[in-house]
Design a protein around this motif. Sequence first.
Motif, short mmCIF file in Angstrom:
data_model
loop_
_atom_site.label_atom_id
_atom_site.label_comp_id
_atom_site.label_asym_id
_atom_site.label_seq_id
_atom_site.Cartn_x
_atom_site.Cartn_y
_atom_site.Cartn_z
N CYS A 125 41.20 32.90 11.93
CA CYS A 125 40.23 31.99 12.53
C CYS A 125 40.75 31.43 13.86
O CYS A 125 39.98 31.23 14.80
CB CYS A 125 39.92 30.84 11.57
SG CYS A 125 38.86 31.32 10.18
N LEU A 126 42.04 31.20 13.94
CA LEU A 126 42.62 30.71 15.19
C LEU A 126 42.45 31.73 16.30
O LEU A 126 42.05 31.38 17.42
CB LEU A 126 44.10 30.40 14.97
CG LEU A 126 44.86 29.80 16.15
CD1 LEU A 126 44.30 28.43 16.51
CD2 LEU A 126 46.36 29.69 15.81
N ALA A 127 42.77 32.98 16.00
CA ALA A 127 42.62 34.03 17.01
C ALA A 127 41.16 34.20 17.41
O ALA A 127 40.84 34.38 18.59
CB ALA A 127 43.19 35.34 16.48
N ALA A 128 40.27 34.13 16.44
CA ALA A 128 38.84 34.30 16.74
C ALA A 128 38.30 33.15 17.57
O ALA A 128 37.50 33.36 18.50
CB ALA A 128 38.06 34.41 15.42
N ALA A 129 38.72 31.93 17.27
CA ALA A 129 38.23 30.78 18.03
C ALA A 129 38.68 30.84 19.47
O ALA A 129 37.93 30.45 20.38
CB ALA A 129 38.74 29.49 17.37
N ASP A 166 47.62 42.85 10.93
CA ASP A 166 48.45 42.58 9.75
C ASP A 166 47.88 41.42 8.94
O ASP A 166 47.93 41.43 7.71
CB ASP A 166 49.87 42.26 10.21
CG ASP A 166 50.46 43.35 11.08
OD1 ASP A 166 50.89 44.37 10.53
OD2 ASP A 166 50.43 43.19 12.31
N TRP A 167 47.35 40.42 9.65
CA TRP A 167 46.72 39.30 8.94
C TRP A 167 45.47 39.77 8.21
O TRP A 167 45.19 39.31 7.08
CB TRP A 167 46.37 38.16 9.90
CG TRP A 167 47.55 37.48 10.52
CD1 TRP A 167 47.80 37.31 11.85
CD2 TRP A 167 48.65 36.86 9.83
NE1 TRP A 167 48.98 36.64 12.04
CE2 TRP A 167 49.52 36.34 10.81
CE3 TRP A 167 48.98 36.71 8.49
CZ2 TRP A 167 50.70 35.67 10.49
CZ3 TRP A 167 50.15 36.05 8.16
CH2 TRP A 167 51.00 35.54 9.15
N GLU A 168 44.72 40.67 8.83
CA GLU A 168 43.54 41.22 8.15
C GLU A 168 43.95 41.92 6.86
O GLU A 168 43.33 41.75 5.81
CB GLU A 168 42.79 42.17 9.07
CG GLU A 168 42.07 41.49 10.23
CD GLU A 168 41.26 42.47 11.06
OE1 GLU A 168 41.71 43.64 11.21
OE2 GLU A 168 40.19 42.09 11.54
N PRO A 227 54.29 37.33 -2.59
CA PRO A 227 53.43 36.71 -1.57
C PRO A 227 53.80 35.26 -1.26
O PRO A 227 53.74 34.85 -0.11
CB PRO A 227 52.04 36.81 -2.20
CG PRO A 227 52.10 37.98 -3.11
CD PRO A 227 53.50 37.97 -3.65
N ALA A 228 54.18 34.49 -2.28
CA ALA A 228 54.54 33.09 -2.03
C ALA A 228 55.74 32.99 -1.10
O ALA A 228 55.80 32.11 -0.23
CB ALA A 228 54.84 32.39 -3.36
N PHE A 229 56.70 33.89 -1.26
CA PHE A 229 57.87 33.89 -0.39
C PHE A 229 57.47 34.30 1.03
O PHE A 229 57.93 33.71 2.01
CB PHE A 229 58.93 34.84 -0.94
CG PHE A 229 60.18 34.90 -0.11
CD1 PHE A 229 61.13 33.90 -0.21
CD2 PHE A 229 60.40 35.94 0.77
CE1 PHE A 229 62.28 33.93 0.56
CE2 PHE A 229 61.54 35.99 1.54
CZ PHE A 229 62.50 34.98 1.43
N LYS A 230 56.62 35.29 1.14
CA LYS A 230 56.15 35.71 2.46
C LYS A 230 55.46 34.56 3.18
O LYS A 230 55.64 34.36 4.39
CB LYS A 230 55.18 36.90 2.33
CG LYS A 230 55.80 38.17 1.78
CD LYS A 230 54.76 39.27 1.65
CE LYS A 230 55.35 40.54 1.08
NZ LYS A 230 54.34 41.64 0.99
N GLU A 231 54.64 33.82 2.46
CA GLU A 231 53.93 32.69 3.07
C GLU A 231 54.91 31.66 3.61
O GLU A 231 54.70 31.10 4.69
CB GLU A 231 53.00 32.05 2.03
CG GLU A 231 52.03 31.03 2.60
CD GLU A 231 52.55 29.61 2.56
OE1 GLU A 231 52.02 28.73 3.27
OE2 GLU A 231 53.52 29.38 1.80
N LEU A 232 56.00 31.42 2.89
CA LEU A 232 57.00 30.46 3.35
C LEU A 232 57.69 30.95 4.62
O LEU A 232 57.92 30.18 5.55
CB LEU A 232 58.04 30.22 2.25
CG LEU A 232 57.58 29.38 1.05
CD1 LEU A 232 58.65 29.41 -0.04
CD2 LEU A 232 57.31 27.95 1.46
N VAL A 233 58.05 32.24 4.65
CA VAL A 233 58.74 32.78 5.83
C VAL A 233 57.84 32.72 7.05
O VAL A 233 58.28 32.41 8.16
CB VAL A 233 59.20 34.23 5.56
CG1 VAL A 233 59.77 34.84 6.84
CG2 VAL A 233 60.25 34.27 4.46
N LEU A 246 46.86 31.49 4.40
CA LEU A 246 47.62 31.47 5.65
C LEU A 246 47.05 32.51 6.62
O LEU A 246 46.85 32.22 7.80
CB LEU A 246 49.10 31.75 5.38
CG LEU A 246 49.99 31.79 6.62
CD1 LEU A 246 50.17 30.38 7.20
CD2 LEU A 246 51.37 32.39 6.29
N ALA A 247 46.80 33.71 6.11
CA ALA A 247 46.24 34.77 6.94
C ALA A 247 44.88 34.36 7.50
O ALA A 247 44.59 34.58 8.68
CB ALA A 247 46.12 36.06 6.12
#
Length: 890
Positions: free
Chosen positions: A702-706, A667-669, A622-628, A696-697
Motif C-alpha cells: 500500500c505504501l508503494a502504491a500510494a 517479493d511483497w506480492e 514467517p514470524a521470524f521473517k516479519e521481525l527481520v 507487513l507485506a
Amino acid sequence: MREATAVVIRREDYAPPPYWIRTVELTFDLDPAKTIVTSRMQIERNEAVPAQPLKLHGEDLNLLRVLANGESVSFRHEDGCLVIDNPPPAPFTLEVRNTCAPEKNTQLSGLYTSGGGFFTQCEAQGFRRITYFLDRPDVMSVYTVTLRADKAKYPVLLSNGNLIEQGDLEGGRHYAKWHDPFPKPSYLFALVAANLVCREQKIRARSGREHLLQVYVRAGDLDKTEHAMRSLMASIAWDEARFGLSLDLDRFMIVAVSDFNMGAMENKGLNIFNTKYVLANPATATDTDYSGIESVVGHEYFHNWTGNRVTCRDWFQLSLKEGLTVFRDQEFSQDLAGSPSARAVKRIDDVRLLRQHQFPEDAGPMAHPVRPDSYVAIDNFYTATVYDKGAEVVRMMQTLVGREGFARGMTLYFQRHDGQAVTCDDFAQAIADANPGSPLAERLEQFKRWYSQAGTPRVTSRGHYNAETQTYTLELSQHCPPTPGQADKQPFVIPVAMGLIGRDGLPLPLQLVGESAPVGTDRVLVLHEATQRYEFVGLEVEPVPSLLRGFSAPVVLEDTLSDAELLILLAHDCDPFNRWEAGQRLALNRLLAAIKGDGRLHLDEPFLDAMKAVLHHPALDPAFKELVLTLPSESYIAEQLEQVDPQRIHTVRETMRLQLAQCLHADWEWAFEHHQVQGGYSPEPGQAGRRALANLALGYLCLAAAEKNLPVWPGKAYQRFKDATNMTDRLGALAALVGAHHDLAEVALERFHQMFKDEALVIDKWFALQATAPEKEGRVFTRVKQLMAHPDFSLRNPNRARSLINALCFSNPAAFHRADAAGYVFWADRVLELDAINPQLAARLARALDRWKQLAEPYRSAAREAIARVAAKAELSDDVREIVTRALAE
C-alpha cells in the motif's frame, strides 16, 4: 496534592516494624458515596524493636471510632498517620471504624467504583485509602473479610481466599464472608462487589486436590473469556511441572474491570485485571492481544508463589517479585510456544521491549538500579528497570547455573522463605547456595552489582585471527556510563553466550588454550573484569564471532563487524537472536549513515538481496521473517545518536521504508499471496506468524502504491478490511491504509468505528492506530487534537487516555516532537489535567520527556520549557513532581 517538598524514602533507613498485625477482621458496608469500614486487628509488639508509638497509615479517610480492647483510646494525627502514643500492653485488639467515598476516588487506588461496581487496587499503598493500617509489605496478616451490600445491585461479593459463609440480610441486602489462611501484606488485599457473570472450570492438580477456577466479567463479555481460562489452566500446569509449585487455595478467581491503572494485580486468590488482558475473541482481539493475555494471566498466577507466598521486605525489593515473575512468565510463554523458532520469536520480542523502554530509562534522569536506593513516590518505580531488567538479571542467574540448577535454587528459596518478607539478596543467595562451584556462587557478591548499579553496561569486543598459529584471540572489555548519583561503576559479572562461524557459514569447534579438545560449538564466557582475553585454537579459517547469543546479558555490544560479516551471520548463524540482530544492524548502519550524513539514502544491492533471501528462505518461520524485515523504530534509532533530530530520523526511516516497498515489490506480492491462512482462526504461533508477515507485506504494498497513486493494492486492502474474519487481518488492512495515508483510510476508519462502537477495547485500538500513524505534514498531530473532543474519548479511563495521548507522546516521535513546540504544549496540558484526576497516570505520561537533553535544538529548549511549566505548578502530586524534578536536574 502537595505544595511542600516531598519526603525522600531511603533504603538505608529501613527499620523493622515496631508492631505486628497477626490477624485482621474487616467488615465493609458498601455504598458508593459512603462505605463504612470496620477493622479489628490483633496487634503484637515486635520485641526486637524498642517500644514506640503505634502509627497506622491512612489517606482520605473519615475516622469514626478507635477502640483498644473495647475501650476508647487516646490518639492523634501526624503526617497522614493515626498515632496512638500509649497503646495497651500487647497483645491487644484494636478496632478502627472509618468511612471512605469510593465514587469520588478517581485515582483508582484503594476502593473505587467502575461500571456500577466496587473494585480495589492496593499495590503499592492503596490500602491506606481504605482503612488505617500498617501499610507496609513486611507486615503480614491473616484476613477474614465480610462484605455487605445491596443484593440486586451487587449480586457478586468477592474477597481473598476461600468463601466460608454467605446469606441474605434485611432490606434486600446480602453478605459474604471470606477467609484467606495465608498471611499476606495489605497490598495484596482485594474485594469486588458488582453485577458480573462467570466462566467456571474445575481442575484436579497433580496432588489430587480439586480447585475451582473462575473468570468474572460484565454481562455480554462471557464469550471473550475462553482464552483467559485456558491461559490460567496452562499456567497452573506449567508451574507444577517446571518448579513443583501448586495452587494452594480451593479456588482461584480473575475479575476484569475496565477502569484500571495497571495491567493486572496478583491479590491472593482474587486477581483483578484490566479488561485488556482478559477479553478476547477472534472478532475483537488480535494475535498480539491473545499473546498478551497468555503472558499476563501467567504472570499474575505465578505471583501466587513469587510475590505472595514469599513477598518483599520493603518496596526497594520490588524486583524480588516483579523481575522474577516477569522471567517466569517469559519462560512460560516460550515453553508454550513449542518450536525453537517460536521460542526465538518470543525472546526477540522481549528484547525489543527491553531496548525500547529500559535502555532509554537507564540513560535518562530516572535511571536507577534494579533495587533502587531511594524514592519519593513508589508508584514511579514500577519501571522497565525493575520489571524487565530485573527479569534479565534472573535470566543471567539461570544461564550461570543452568536450567536444572536454577530449579534447585527455586526449591531452596521456598524452603527457606515461604511465608516471609525477604530481599533480593536472599533470592540470589538461595540460587547460589543450591549450586556450589557455579560461576554465580563463586562471584555472588560481584554479581549482585546488577542489583545496586544503574546503567546499561557496554561490552566492547575485538578479535584477531593468526593464520600461522590458527588461533583467534577475542578481547572483551566492559564499562558502564555514569548515571545520576553513580559516577564510578565497578565491573559486572556478564555471561556472554557465543560461538564462532566460518566464512562458509558453518559453526566452528571451540577449544581454548589449555583445553585438551574442542568443547562443542557454543559456550558461555563469564566476563567479570574490565578486560579479559580468550584464545581459541585449532581454527583453520578466520571466524566470524557470534556474541551475546540469545541476548545473554542486558548490555550494549560494540564490535567491529563489517557488513560482509553481518551478512554471514544473517544468512547462517544457528542462533536465531543473533541472526535477527545482524539484520537489524545492517538496516541501522544504513539509517545512521544517512542521518549523520546528508540525509540521502539509497539501498544497496547486497542489503536488498539479503532481505529478499530472508523473505524467501524456506526454512525460516514467517514470524521470524516479519521481525527481520521490520525496521528499527524511530525511538531505537534515536538512542544510537548523541544529538537527536526526530524529524530527520523520521524522514530517513520513511525513505528506507518506501525504498524497501518499491525495490521488493514483487517479493511483497509473493509474501502476501503465499502466507494467507486457510481455515478457522487460531492464535497459535504458526498461524499468527503467517498473518504477521502477510500484513507487513500488505503495508509495504500500500505504501508503494500510494506513492505512485496506484489504486490496486489499497483497493485490495480495503476489500480485505471488509471481508476479514478476524481482528488481526482487519486491523492489519486498516493499518496498511492508514500508514499509507490513502484516501480509503478515512472511509475504513469510519466503518471500523461503526462496526465496533460498543466494544471499548476495539475503540482503544481505533484511537491508537490514528495516534501512531506515520506523521505527514502535521496531519497526525492535528488528528489527535481533534480526537480529544471525540464523544468516545475520556481522560478518566486509563486505557482510553493511553490509547490516544500516550500513544502519540511515546510511540510517534515525529508527530510529538514538532519544531513549533505544539507537541510539548499538548503534553504539559495533559500531564497537568491528568494529575488532578489520576496522579499515577499523569506520572507515566510525564516520562515521555525523560530524554529531552538528548534532543537537538529547537526541540531541546522547547521541551525544557514545557517540563519547567509543569514543575512550576504549585499543587502537584508527589508522583509527577518527582519525575519532572529529576528531569530538570543538571
